[in-house]
Design a protein around this motif. Structure first.
Motif, short mmCIF file in Angstrom:
data_model
loop_
_atom_site.label_atom_id
_atom_site.label_comp_id
_atom_site.label_asym_id
_atom_site.label_seq_id
_atom_site.Cartn_x
_atom_site.Cartn_y
_atom_site.Cartn_z
N ASP A 184 -37.22 33.40 -20.14
CA ASP A 184 -36.28 32.65 -19.31
C ASP A 184 -36.44 31.14 -19.44
O ASP A 184 -35.68 30.38 -18.84
N GLN A 185 -37.43 30.71 -20.15
CA GLN A 185 -37.68 29.31 -20.54
C GLN A 185 -38.10 28.38 -19.41
O GLN A 185 -39.06 27.63 -19.56
N TRP A 186 -37.39 28.39 -18.28
CA TRP A 186 -37.68 27.39 -17.25
C TRP A 186 -39.10 27.49 -16.71
O TRP A 186 -39.71 26.48 -16.34
N GLU A 187 -39.66 28.73 -16.69
CA GLU A 187 -41.03 28.87 -16.17
C GLU A 187 -42.04 28.08 -17.00
O GLU A 187 -42.99 27.50 -16.47
N THR A 190 -41.58 24.52 -15.78
CA THR A 190 -41.80 24.30 -14.35
C THR A 190 -43.21 24.69 -13.93
O THR A 190 -43.89 23.92 -13.23
N TYR A 245 -38.94 36.36 -15.96
CA TYR A 245 -39.57 35.89 -14.72
C TYR A 245 -39.90 37.05 -13.77
O TYR A 245 -41.03 37.15 -13.29
N ARG A 367 -41.60 16.52 -10.22
CA ARG A 367 -41.38 16.90 -11.61
C ARG A 367 -40.82 15.72 -12.40
O ARG A 367 -39.91 15.03 -11.95
N TYR A 370 -36.77 15.10 -13.15
CA TYR A 370 -35.73 15.34 -12.14
C TYR A 370 -35.00 14.09 -11.67
O TYR A 370 -33.87 14.18 -11.23
N GLU A 381 -34.38 17.65 -18.74
CA GLU A 381 -34.96 18.80 -18.06
C GLU A 381 -34.79 20.06 -18.93
O GLU A 381 -35.75 20.78 -19.19
N ASN A 382 -33.58 20.31 -19.38
CA ASN A 382 -33.33 21.51 -20.19
C ASN A 382 -34.05 21.44 -21.53
O ASN A 382 -34.53 22.47 -22.04
N TRP A 385 -37.58 22.53 -21.15
CA TRP A 385 -37.73 23.98 -21.14
C TRP A 385 -38.02 24.48 -22.56
O TRP A 385 -39.00 25.19 -22.80
#
Length: 417
Positions: A184-187, A190, A245, A367, A370, A381-382, A385
């Motif tokens: 899911d990449q964002w983890e 983040t 996730y 972060r 942001y 941000e993306n 990721w």
């Protein structure tokens, strides 16, 4: 009683009734937190109304995915509520710049919050604040205490200790050392990069200098966290590349993984699902004695609709939101969402207590991507990721990732040109 006396009495009663009715004000709160409806109705609103009998409050949430569009439509039509629940940074800033949110700098209650807490709801130059900060989420690592006791492990404080613990868990073979996937990449960004990174770029110091163009993403302190993430791969278990996730959450709560790189929003679910005792440790520092930094990320605030006919009553409510009473109710009803006021809150949840204690030990930051840095294309941000995933998989070097991210930022952001 004669007719004249009766008439005077009736007139007096009518005047008193009219005056009482005139004093009653009903405030409506717009929000995306549909899951919190019962909390507001059963705990927060009754506590406020008890001490403010002339003000009634209605919590009126919209589904999270529909909130921004629905709120904008209501604001344009003049039908939005008096109080607006604020997402952090650009979405709320756009509302302020469009004249929909009122400036709140004249409220004494705003002094109850730090500059970091207020930064999510301020203009870029911090000259105006437009939402009262409510809560943040904190990053760190949650671990299975039973597994650690079984393997004779202690929570690590340095990176050397962290990887030594992971090695021992891996060598034993009873548990996956750490539950995190890259599907899911964002983890990866983040709970990975922005979890450990602040210890490298020194939190707010590095973040603000990056915004000013005084640091670059090719600098060592921004590249090094990717090198550390690359060392995580052997500990994430077979097939982590396709692990989602929810997969990671299940691996941990079912007791199959010993450590979970976490955001504090996990507490309520984990408390319900895990049948073992959990502990927590903050992102390890590079060397013993180093100043520690935590990602204490601003998540939710509340502001005043500039068109509200009930501004005075709304400000009374906002001042109460800044109070210790509200912070205690909110922080304990939603463990893992930490009040942002300067007054310490006594939290009941053990994990929440541990995470919150880091505020007294470490410097807080938010972060890195942001504020301001993700307004252009490519979106930083993306892009972070994808870079974090590439670092873990080892498909690109940390240096190449830093150069790619810097090139993207330079392409649209003036302070880096």
């Amino acid at each position: 009683m004669n007719l004249r006396t009766l008439g005077i009495a009736l007139a007096s009663t009518a005047l008193m009734t009219t005056a009482a009715m005139a004093e009653d004000v009903t405030l409506t709160i717009e929000s995306w937190r549909t899951d919190d409806l019962t909390l507001w109705q059963d705990k927060i609103i009754p506590a406020f109304e008890k001490d403010n009998p002339g003000i009634k409050v209605v919590f009126s949430p919209t589904a999270p995915t529909e909130y921004n569009a629905a709120l904008n439509s209501k604001l344009e039509a003049g039908s939005a509520g008096d109080l607006i629940t604020c997402r952090p940074f650009d979405a709320s800033l756009a509302l302020f710049e469009a004249g929909h949110l009122a400036a709140l700098d004249d409220m004494d209650a705003m002094s109850n919050f730090s500059d970091v807490a207020k930064s999510a709801w301020q203009t870029d130059d911090a000259s105006a604040s437009f939402c009262v900060p409510m809560a943040s989420v904190i990053h760190g690592f949650i671990y299975n205490k039973d597994a650690f006791e079984e393997l004779g492990l202690e929570a690590p404080t340095t990176e050397a200790e962290f990887f030594a613990v992971l090695d021992k868990i891996k060598d034993d073979g009873s548990y996956i050392p750490m539950a995190m996937g890259t599907n899911d990449q964002w983890e990866a960004a983040t709970m990975g990069y922005n979890n450990i990174g602040p210890n490298y770029w020194k939190g707010e110091e590095g973040r603000l200098e990056l915004i000013k163009g005084e640091q670059k993403l090719t600098d060592e302190q921004w590249v090094a966290p990717y090198a550390t993430l690359a060392k995580w791969a052997p500990y994430l278990g077979f097939g982590y590349e396709a692990q989602t996730y929810p997969d990671s959450q299940n691996l941990f709560t079912l007791g199959r993984a010993a450590i979970y790189p976490a955001g504090s929003w996990e507490f309520a679910g984990f408390n319900t699902q895990a049948d073992f005792e959990m502990g927590a440790f903050k992102a390890p520092v590079q060397s013993e004695g180093d100043t520690c930094y935590i990602s204490d990320h601003t998540d939710i605030g509340i502001g005043l609709n500039a068109a509200s006919p009930n501004a005075d009553a709304a400000k009374t409510f906002l001042a109460w939101v800044a109070s210790p009473e509200f912070a205690s109710i909110f922080g304990n009803a939603l463990p893992g969402f930490f009040p942002l006021s300067k007054t310490p809150v006594e939290l009941e949840d053990p994990l929440a207590q541990e995470f919150a204690s880091w505020r007294g030990e470490c410097e807080s930051t938010i972060r890195s991507t942001y504020q301001i840095l993700s307004r252009g294309t490519p979106n930083l941000e993306n892009e972070t990721w994808g870079a974090s995933v590439a670092a873990i998989k080892g498909t690109e070097t940390p240096e190449a990732l830093g150069a790619k991210l810097q090139d993207g930022l330079t392409s649209w952001y003036a302070p880096h040109q």
